[in-house]
Design an enzyme around this catalytic site. Sequence first.
Site, PDB file in Angstrom:
ATOM      1  N   LEU A 164       0.914  -1.153  -0.245  1.00  0.00           N
ATOM      2  CA  LEU A 164       0.056   0.061  -0.062  1.00  0.00           C
ATOM      3  C   LEU A 164       0.580   1.355  -0.061  1.00  0.00           C
ATOM      4  CD1 LEU A 164      -2.725  -1.113   2.547  1.00  0.00           C
ATOM      5  CD2 LEU A 164      -3.036  -0.852   0.131  1.00  0.00           C
ATOM      6  N   THR A 199      10.887  -4.109   2.181  1.00  0.00           N
ATOM      7  CA  THR A 199       9.766  -4.855   2.847  1.00  0.00           C
ATOM      8  C   THR A 199      10.132  -6.494   2.589  1.00  0.00           C
ATOM      9  OG1 THR A 199       7.388  -5.545   2.872  1.00  0.00           O
ATOM     10  CG2 THR A 199       8.260  -5.120   0.437  1.00  0.00           C
ATOM     11  N   LYS A 227      14.558  -6.768   4.626  1.00  0.00           N
ATOM     12  CA  LYS A 227      15.020  -5.855   5.680  1.00  0.00           C
ATOM     13  C   LYS A 227      16.149  -6.118   6.222  1.00  0.00           C
ATOM     14  CE  LYS A 227      10.051  -4.324   6.995  1.00  0.00           C
ATOM     15  NZ  LYS A 227       9.196  -4.105   7.855  1.00  0.00           N
ATOM     16  N   ASN A 262      14.087  -0.675   7.468  1.00  0.00           N
ATOM     17  CA  ASN A 262      12.750  -0.342   6.361  1.00  0.00           C
ATOM     18  C   ASN A 262      13.088   0.852   5.400  1.00  0.00           C
ATOM     19  OD1 ASN A 262      12.246   1.590   8.244  1.00  0.00           O
ATOM     20  ND2 ASN A 262       9.854   0.946   8.076  1.00  0.00           N
ATOM     21  N   ASP A 288       9.745   1.452  11.522  1.00  0.00           N
ATOM     22  CA  ASP A 288       8.571   0.918  12.216  1.00  0.00           C
ATOM     23  C   ASP A 288       8.528   1.138  13.517  1.00  0.00           C
ATOM     24  OD1 ASP A 288       7.885  -0.564   9.758  1.00  0.00           O
ATOM     25  OD2 ASP A 288       9.299  -2.278  10.004  1.00  0.00           O
ATOM     26  N   GLY A 334       4.106 -13.832  18.968  1.00  0.00           N
ATOM     27  CA  GLY A 334       4.928 -13.925  17.794  1.00  0.00           C
ATOM     28  C   GLY A 334       6.513 -13.524  17.917  1.00  0.00           C
ATOM     29  N   GLY A 394       9.867 -10.961  12.444  1.00  0.00           N
ATOM     30  CA  GLY A 394      10.626  -9.701  12.088  1.00  0.00           C
ATOM     31  C   GLY A 394       9.987  -8.485  12.487  1.00  0.00           C
ATOM     32  N   LEU A 401      -1.116  -5.811  14.756  1.00  0.00           N
ATOM     33  CA  LEU A 401      -0.516  -5.262  13.653  1.00  0.00           C
ATOM     34  C   LEU A 401      -1.088  -5.451  12.198  1.00  0.00           C
ATOM     35  CD1 LEU A 401       1.906  -4.461  15.648  1.00  0.00           C
ATOM     36  CD2 LEU A 401       3.641  -5.860  14.358  1.00  0.00           C
ATOM     37  N   TYR A 413      -3.556  -5.321   9.412  1.00  0.00           N
ATOM     38  CA  TYR A 413      -4.727  -4.358   9.335  1.00  0.00           C
ATOM     39  C   TYR A 413      -5.783  -4.511   8.213  1.00  0.00           C
ATOM     40  CZ  TYR A 413      -0.883  -3.809   5.703  1.00  0.00           C
ATOM     41  OH  TYR A 413       0.058  -4.026   4.957  1.00  0.00           O
ATOM     42  N   GLY A 471      -3.443  -2.425  13.074  1.00  0.00           N
ATOM     43  CA  GLY A 471      -1.982  -2.136  12.189  1.00  0.00           C
ATOM     44  C   GLY A 471      -1.967  -1.008  11.233  1.00  0.00           C
TER      45      GLY A 471
END
Length: 288
Positions: A22, A69, A73, A94, A109, A133, A136, A229, A231, A252
């Site tokens: 996006l 992305t 990274k 990033n 980030d 989790g 990254g 995170l 979205y 997110g």
Amino acid sequence: MQQVRGTTKILGVMGSPVTHSLSPVMHNAAIAALGVDYIYVPLPVAIADLATAVNGLKAIEAVQGFNLTIPHKQEIIPWLDEISDTARAIGAVNTVKREGDRWIGTNTDIAGFLVPLLKLERNWQNTEALVLGCGGAAKAVVAACAQLGCAVVHVVGRDRAKLECFQQEISTHLNIDLRARDWSDSIDLLGIAGIVINTTPIGMASNPDTPISSTQMQLIPPGAIAYDLVYTPRPTQFLRLAAARGLATIDGLEMLLHQGAIALEFWLGWQAPIEVMHQALLDAIGLK
Ligand code: NAP
């Protein structure tokens, strides 16, 4: 679409794949609103071609910077001339900016994740964070929790080896009370969590589930924060259940928006038009 001229400077997002990103929509909306002579383009680059691409782009002076992305990274780091302390702390870049013939890398980030949290009045020193989790994005989240001054950060994952590796990498660079636990232990931690952050892809449109069940959600203290995170969809099932429990929720899109805004400011030195970028994201994902 802004007019592309002989003078137009180029920004972009490098990844594999980048078709889902996006960032072009968000940044081109910002560029148009600011009226600056830039364009932001997708830069699909396979892992094996990363060094060639980074060095090749250096030869094209119009290219002023780019985002990274998945899966670049971490792999980008050896090909940069300098990286910020923040990026070094989590081993991930990033955002890259040209300074003369040098590539300077940073990580937006962490700051992007923090923006919505800093608007809340919390005593972070008394807050224990639970991070679901250990991939990254979890590294950026843990670094952000360290910046907030969280008392303890618990990270849960389903792969013991990856968890140990995560703990070792983070502990080398960050001064934080980080406790890595098996995913099944998360139930014991819900009752003490002041903030629960989902950094797994569970809940994405392609994986419409929740990392915390409705019953487990009742264990989280009222007044805690649930931060996802993911979205799309909006809200995720995790955030829907959290809202029903009465928790504060953050999705997110906030992080996506603010990491982009901070990157734009890093490149241009101008204040990013946040509302324009936000609306462009909402339009792109089909929400007005
Ligand atoms: P990643 O490096 O692949 O990490 C994903 C983590 O989730 C890994 O620890 C993985 O465990 C775990 N996981 C996956 N499925 C699981 C399951 N069913 N049960 C338990 N754990 C599971 O990915 P990432 O780059 O960190 O991204 C993670 C998510 O955050 C994605 O949805 C991404 O879109 C989102 N994200 C959002 C933003 C934003 O700006 N909002 C920024 C970055 C990332 P294993 O290693 O064992 O598979």
